[in-house]
Scaffold this active site. Structure first.
Site, PDB file in Angstrom:
ATOM      1  N   ASP A   1       2.355  -4.076  -3.333  1.00  0.00           N
ATOM      2  CA  ASP A   1       2.150  -2.671  -3.662  1.00  0.00           C
ATOM      3  C   ASP A   1       2.151  -1.898  -2.343  1.00  0.00           C
ATOM      4  O   ASP A   1       2.078  -2.490  -1.266  1.00  0.00           O
ATOM      5  CB  ASP A   1       0.816  -2.521  -4.396  1.00  0.00           C
ATOM      6  CG  ASP A   1       0.535  -1.090  -4.837  1.00  0.00           C
ATOM      7  OD1 ASP A   1       1.497  -0.341  -5.063  1.00  0.00           O
ATOM      8  OD2 ASP A   1      -0.652  -0.737  -4.940  1.00  0.00           O
TER       9      ASP A   1
ATOM     10  N   ASP B   1       0.583   1.940  -1.684  1.00  0.00           N
ATOM     11  CA  ASP B   1      -0.647   2.695  -1.436  1.00  0.00           C
ATOM     12  C   ASP B   1      -1.876   1.822  -1.650  1.00  0.00           C
ATOM     13  O   ASP B   1      -2.031   1.196  -2.696  1.00  0.00           O
ATOM     14  CB  ASP B   1      -0.714   3.907  -2.374  1.00  0.00           C
ATOM     15  CG  ASP B   1       0.361   4.933  -2.067  1.00  0.00           C
ATOM     16  OD1 ASP B   1       0.160   5.755  -1.164  1.00  0.00           O
ATOM     17  OD2 ASP B   1       1.410   4.894  -2.738  1.00  0.00           O
TER      18      ASP B   1
ATOM     19  N   ASP C   1      -3.659  -3.155  -5.360  1.00  0.00           N
ATOM     20  CA  ASP C   1      -5.026  -2.640  -5.443  1.00  0.00           C
ATOM     21  C   ASP C   1      -5.313  -1.820  -6.684  1.00  0.00           C
ATOM     22  O   ASP C   1      -6.451  -1.419  -6.908  1.00  0.00           O
ATOM     23  CB  ASP C   1      -5.318  -1.756  -4.215  1.00  0.00           C
ATOM     24  CG  ASP C   1      -4.623  -0.399  -4.326  1.00  0.00           C
ATOM     25  OD1 ASP C   1      -3.394  -0.381  -4.571  1.00  0.00           O
ATOM     26  OD2 ASP C   1      -5.305   0.626  -4.166  1.00  0.00           O
TER      27      ASP C   1
END
Length: 396
Positions: free
Chosen positions: A129, A131, A321
């Protein structure tokens, strides 16, 4: 969905047929909305859900009547829960709770040897991922820059393992942050996938990979984007981001007192578009087509396009996240291959096997993985040299 804009030049893998079937699957999935009776699709092969105005408001918990106060409080609590970087510190967890979660999801750094032992003899494929994983979460999403040291680490990683960035961002946007042409990029939660723009040593004969299962929704997404810009302009701090195949309404900089007002603004637009769904991430509301396609489907597609469909010797690793990464974590658990790593400082329900606390730990893990691979290759090289030397002295 139709199979338009699907180009995979790997004739022997049968990828196109698999993609068409996957993209035409029924809608729904994890959402702030519940599905009602389906209506006949306007476009052959496209599925929709019908959401009444009353149901939409109820599911957003912003309907003022009939116990609406409790629903409003519940919705605000949900926004807080999905936004662990909230400025207010979360209540301290009991030692038993923290310890139990850590036992179930130990640090990937602490368990590094266990992880590499499980991957021996298999091809590791990395999914990252952006961000909150490669870059820190910041107030302005346009300034979520990754550090040069992280970029150098990911560049080295891609030399040894096939590597993909899987993000809710527009693919072009995330590429402008990462700027590494040798990677695979899956933007818009996997609805916009493209292979390396320059030669990759990891591809098994594929010339190019391009997959955009929601391309027919682009005019609708653009229309909703303009409407959201108009209705949210009076809410200080609100930011609407057009990710081409989906939209993000960021409320990280919005005063909590304005959250319900913002939800009503978004809801007023969404009620006119039953073939779009609303989900929630870290200080962001995500709007995307109702097609059954997510980061988990993107992971499976990329494995197939790399030539690892139904392979026992592949070891996918997904690091993320956000709630949307849970789709990929779940796929790995169901496949019984590889593992997911959740990036979080606080315990939360997850399908990931391991955890890391922040992007600096992600970088440390990736560096250790590169060093481990380099060491393994050096050992293999020395072993081959010794065997060659021994063969030189053996009689013919």
């Amino acid at each position: 969905m139709t199979n338009q804009n699907v180009v995979v030049s790997d004739g022997k893998s049968g990828i196109n047929m698999a993609i068409t079937a996957a993209a035409a699957a029924a809608v729904s999935g994890s959402s702030l909305f519940t599905t009602a009776a389906q209506k006949p699709p306007a476009v052959p092969g496209t599925s929709y859900i019908t959401i009444s105005k009353k149901k939409l408001l109820q599911n957003l918990d912003i309907n003022a009547g009939g116990g609406g106060g409790a629903r409003i409080n519940a919705w605000v609590d949900s926004m807080r829960a999905s936004s662990p970087t909230h400025i207010k510190s979360p209540p301290p967890l009991s030692g038993d709770h923290q310890s139990s979660w850590t036992v179930q999801h130990p640090s990937a750094l602490d368990m590094f040897e266990e992880i590499t032992n499980a991957s021996k003899g298999k091809q590791i494929v990395m999914f990252l991922d952006y961000d909150g994983t490669l870059s820190p979460i910041v107030d302005d999403p346009d300034r979520a820059f990754m550090s040069e040291s992280m970029r150098a680490t990911v560049r080295k990683l891609a030399r040894y393992f096939p590597t993909a960035i899987v993000s809710g961002r527009c693919r072009d946007k995330v590429y402008s942050f990462v700027r590494l042409a040798e990677l695979y990029y899956a933007g818009s939660h996997g609805m916009d996938i493209k292979g390396p723009s320059k030669g990759s040593i990891h591809k098994k004969g594929a010339e190019a990979v391009l997959f955009q299962p929601a391309s027919e929704y682009i005019p609708m997404i653009d229309e909703v984007y303009k409407a959201l810009l108009e209705v949210t302009k009076a809410t200080p701090g609100a930011k609407v981001e057009n990710n081409k195949f989906c939209l993000s309404v960021h409320f990280r900089c919005v005063d909590e007192k304005k959250w319900i007002e913002l939800a009503k603004q978004v809801g007023s637009v969404m009620e006119g578009y039953p073939d779009l769904r609303l989900t929630q991430g870290r200080k962001v509301l995500e709007i995307r087509p109702t097609i059954k396609w997510d980061k988990g489907k993107a992971l499976e597609f990329l494995l197939e396009s790399l030539g690892y469909a139904n392979c026992a010797d592949v070891f996918p690793v997904y690091i993320g996240d956000d709630r949307t990464d849970e789709d990929a974590f779940k796929v790995l658990r169901e496949r019984g291959q590889g593992f997911g790593i959740l990036v979080s400082k606080t315990p939360k329900e997850t399908n990931a096997s391991y955890s890391l606390q922040e992007p600096t730990e992600v970088m440390a893990f990736l560096r250790r993985l590169v060093d481990w691979k380099k060491s393994s290759l050096r050992k293999q090289f020395r072993m081959r040299r010794r065997l060659e030397e021994i063969n030189m002295f053996l009689p013919n």
